[in-house]
Structures are given as structure tokens and as C-alpha cells.
Design an enzyme around this catalytic site. Structure first.
Site, short mmCIF file in Angstrom:
data_model
loop_
_atom_site.label_atom_id
_atom_site.label_comp_id
_atom_site.label_asym_id
_atom_site.label_seq_id
_atom_site.Cartn_x
_atom_site.Cartn_y
_atom_site.Cartn_z
N ALA A 1 47.73 35.26 41.62
CA ALA A 1 47.01 35.40 42.89
C ALA A 1 45.56 35.77 42.54
O ALA A 1 45.29 36.33 41.47
CB ALA A 1 47.66 36.50 43.72
N GLU B 1 55.31 32.87 39.76
CA GLU B 1 56.13 32.99 40.97
C GLU B 1 56.23 31.65 41.71
O GLU B 1 57.29 31.30 42.23
CB GLU B 1 55.56 34.09 41.87
CG GLU B 1 55.75 35.47 41.25
CD GLU B 1 55.09 36.58 42.06
OE1 GLU B 1 53.84 36.55 42.17
OE2 GLU B 1 55.81 37.44 42.59
N GLU C 1 51.22 41.88 36.56
CA GLU C 1 50.61 42.64 37.67
C GLU C 1 50.51 44.13 37.38
O GLU C 1 49.53 44.78 37.79
CB GLU C 1 51.42 42.41 38.96
CG GLU C 1 51.20 41.06 39.62
CD GLU C 1 52.11 39.96 39.08
OE1 GLU C 1 52.74 40.14 38.02
OE2 GLU C 1 52.18 38.90 39.73
N1 COA Z 1 42.19 35.88 39.96
C1 COA Z 1 40.87 35.63 40.08
N2 COA Z 1 40.13 35.10 39.08
C2 COA Z 1 40.76 34.83 37.92
C3 COA Z 1 42.13 35.06 37.73
C4 COA Z 1 42.85 35.63 38.81
N3 COA Z 1 44.17 35.87 38.75
N4 COA Z 1 42.47 34.69 36.48
C5 COA Z 1 41.33 34.22 35.92
N5 COA Z 1 40.30 34.31 36.77
C6 COA Z 1 38.90 33.93 36.58
C7 COA Z 1 38.17 34.90 35.67
O1 COA Z 1 37.73 36.02 36.42
C8 COA Z 1 37.05 34.04 35.17
O2 COA Z 1 36.07 33.95 36.20
P1 COA Z 1 34.50 34.03 35.81
O3 COA Z 1 34.26 32.85 34.90
O4 COA Z 1 33.81 33.90 37.13
O5 COA Z 1 34.33 35.33 35.12
C9 COA Z 1 37.71 32.66 35.04
O6 COA Z 1 38.86 32.69 35.87
C10 COA Z 1 38.16 32.36 33.63
O7 COA Z 1 38.98 33.43 33.21
P2 COA Z 1 38.83 34.09 31.76
O8 COA Z 1 39.52 35.40 31.81
O9 COA Z 1 37.41 34.07 31.33
O10 COA Z 1 39.63 33.01 30.91
P3 COA Z 1 40.47 33.25 29.57
O11 COA Z 1 40.88 31.91 29.10
O12 COA Z 1 39.72 34.13 28.62
O13 COA Z 1 41.78 34.09 30.03
C11 COA Z 1 43.68 34.53 31.43
C12 COA Z 1 42.70 33.47 30.90
C13 COA Z 1 44.59 33.80 32.43
C14 COA Z 1 44.53 35.12 30.29
C15 COA Z 1 42.88 35.68 32.11
O14 COA Z 1 41.94 35.10 33.01
C16 COA Z 1 43.73 36.63 32.89
O15 COA Z 1 44.35 37.51 32.32
N6 COA Z 1 43.80 36.47 34.24
C17 COA Z 1 44.49 37.37 35.11
C18 COA Z 1 45.99 37.18 35.04
C19 COA Z 1 46.68 38.15 35.98
O16 COA Z 1 46.60 39.36 35.86
N7 COA Z 1 47.40 37.59 36.98
C20 COA Z 1 48.08 38.37 37.98
C21 COA Z 1 47.23 38.53 39.19
S1 COA Z 1 47.97 39.54 40.44
#
Ligand code: COA
Length: 257
Positions: free
Chosen positions: A64, A110, A130
Site C-alpha cells: 500500500a 496481499e 508492515e
Molecule cells: N509506498 C509508497 N512509495 C513506495 C513504496 C510504498 N509501499 N515502496 C516504494 N516506494 C517508492 C519509494 O519511496 C521511492 O520513491 P522516490 O523515488 O520518490 O523516493 C520509489 O518507490 C523507489 O523505491 P526505492 O526504495 O528507492 O527502491 P528500492 O529498489 O531501493 O527498494 C523496496 C524497493 C520495495 C524494497 C522498498 O521501496 C521498500 O521497502 N518499500 C516499502 C515496502 C513496504 O514496507 N511495504 C508495506 C507498505 S504498508
């Protein structure tokens, strides 16, 4: 605003692509609303007999949208319809196939768990992270994951942030197939969708309902339900057509009636 979800049509099936690659396809309210609307179009289209859901760019969906979650107050979250939209995805009667490459995290996993079949490439990673950001899965993850991978692994993933690789996910039954070397996960999902599209559409719809009922009912009630559905489908034109075609060593022409 440009669409966050794209639909492509193929012979007998459709593909829906989550298309917000700059945010790793993080699911915000607009995207989920578009996803539900596109799924409903596919439900209403008799030419679509299966639906593949995949992500664009690097990943299926990274959950999300954390920014949207952070800025919404609890009452907005409760009344926005965001959560109910997940129920709308789960209400689809046509088979849903999730094609996972790279991240399927949080709401991404999910969403995949709501799908009927999950396939993955070798880069896929599955997790419910989460708790690391102070929240819990809110789109059915605590309920659906445990039914698939069992208590200990579900707890490790939800409490300790364990991520499963594609091969681990296959071993735990979360994923039915992983691509072989050089194979594209979309092609793998399309092969399965095409096979579903060749089967009788009423049969696949009713069989899906029967399998899903097993999560909700005791065994004896589920068996009674299956028996009723099996009797019901005996009245269908497709069943007669399927058996006629088998006896004639011909291809059946199913109409969904
Ligand atoms: N919600 C909003 N934005 C998200 C996102 C999320 N769940 N997951 C990634 N993004 C955004 C990042 O903020 C970043 O935005 P920016 O370029 O404006 O800073 C962009 O997507 C790229 O993400 P980044 O973290 O730089 O890529 P990465 O390849 O290094 O890592 C992930 C990828 C998926 C491992 C990492 O983004 C992450 O851990 N995301 C969150 C996962 C999470 O906690 N999900 C549960 C949400 S309730």
C-alpha cells in the site's frame, strides 16, 4: 492524470498491469479503484475467461502507498472504501493469476494472495513488512497467508519481516510455478491463462467457487456444496458439448451456458 492500471486483451484472457513503476507500483486509493473497475470490465466481458495481474518495471507491487497511509486519518481510512475495494477484488468470479517478478510486499503480496494462482520468476521476493513501519497487514494478509504457508512461517514473515524467495514460496505452496532459466513470468502466466481459456468457462467459474468455499466451510459442508454444484453443472450446455467433443475426438466449442 494518466491511468495507474493498464489492460491488454489476448485470445481468451486479459492482462491487467499495475503501472506506477516509479513508486514500485505501490497501491494508492486511485490505483485500487482503477484496478477494481478494470477487473469488473473483464468480469462483464465474455471474451475474457481468465485475468493475469502483473506489475510494470521493477516489481509486482511494494505494498500500500505508505505516503498516502501516513497522511490519512483513521476515520478517512475507515470510510474511504479503500479496504472494501480489496473485497471487490476477492469477489471476482473469473480466475485471477498473479505474475510476480521482484517485489510482492505488503499489499502487493496481499493482492497476490487474493488471486487464485501465483506464478513467479526467480527474482521474486514475498513479504509482509508492515510491522517494520509500525503497522500490520490490512488487506487480508494475516488471514490468507497463514492458510497457505502455515502458522510458523506466516508469523515469521509478519512479525520478523522474513522474505521468501521464489523457490521458498514454491516449496511452501504460495507459488505454483517458478520460471525456468530465461523464461519470462508473463509468458508463464499467459500459458496458464490460455489453458484456462480453453476450458469450459462455467466450469472454471464454478470450480473456483467450490475451491474457495473450502476456506470458509467444514469439510462435510464443503463436500455437500461441491455435490450441489456438480449437479448444477450437469444441466449446462458446455458439459454436453465437452463430452460430445471428447467422444468425437474434436475440439469443444464452449459458450459459457
Ligand atoms: N509506498 C509508497 N512509495 C513506495 C513504496 C510504498 N509501499 N515502496 C516504494 N516506494 C517508492 C519509494 O519511496 C521511492 O520513491 P522516490 O523515488 O520518490 O523516493 C520509489 O518507490 C523507489 O523505491 P526505492 O526504495 O528507492 O527502491 P528500492 O529498489 O531501493 O527498494 C523496496 C524497493 C520495495 C524494497 C522498498 O521501496 C521498500 O521497502 N518499500 C516499502 C515496502 C513496504 O514496507 N511495504 C508495506 C507498505 S504498508
Amino acid at each position: 492524470m494518466s491511468p495507474l492500471v493498464r489492460r491488454a486483451s489476448y485470445d481468451g484472457f486479459a492482462q491487467i498491469v499495475l503501472d506506477r513503476p516509479d513508486k514500485r507500483n505501490a497501491l494508492n486509493a486511485e490505483m485500487l479503484t482503477e484496478l477494481v473497475a478494470t477487473l469488473r470490465e473483464c468480469e462483464a466481458d465474455p471474451a475474457v475467461r481468465a485475468i493475469v495481474i502483473s506489475g510494470s518495471g521493477r516489481g509486482f507491487a511494494a505494498g500500500a502507498d505508505i505516503g498516502a497511509l501516513a497522511s490519512a486519518n483513521p476515520i478517512e481510512l475507515f470510510t474511504s472504501g479503500f479496504s472494501e475495494n480489496w473485497d471487490q477484488v476477492a469477489a471476482m468470479t473469473k480466475p485471477l493469476i498473479a505474475a510476480i517478478s521482484s517485489y510482492a510486499l505488503g499489499g502487493g503480496l496481499e493482492l497476490a494472495l487474493i488471486c487464485d494462482i501465483i506464478v513467479a520468476d526467480q527474482t521474486a521476493l514475498f513479504g509482509l513488512p508492515e510491522a517494520a513501519i509500525g503497522t500490520i497487514p490490512g488487506a487480508g494478509g494475516t488471514q490468507r497467508l497463514v492458510r497457505v504457508v502455515g502458522k510458523s512461517m506466516a508469523m515469521e514473515m509478519i512479525l520478523a519481516g522474513r522474505r521468501l524467495t521464489a523457490e521458498e514460496a514454491r516449496r511452501f505452496g504460495l507459488v505454483s510455478s517458478v520460471t525456468s532459466d530465461g523464461q519470462n513470468v508473463q509468458d508463464l502466466a499467459f500459458e496458464i491463462a490460455a489453458r484456462i481459456a480453453r476450458a469450459a468457462p462455467l466450469a472454471t467459474k464454478i470450480a473456483k467457487a467450490a475451491v474457495l468455499a473450502s476456506f470458509e466451510t467444514p469439510l462435510s459442508a464443503g463436500i455437500q456444496y461441491e455435490r450441489s454444484l456438480s449437479a448444477l453443472i450437469a444441466a449446462s450446455e458446455d458439459r454436453s458439448e465437452g463430452m460430445r467433443a471428447f467422444a468425437a475426438k474434436a475440439q469443444p466449442n464452449f459458450t459459457g451456458r
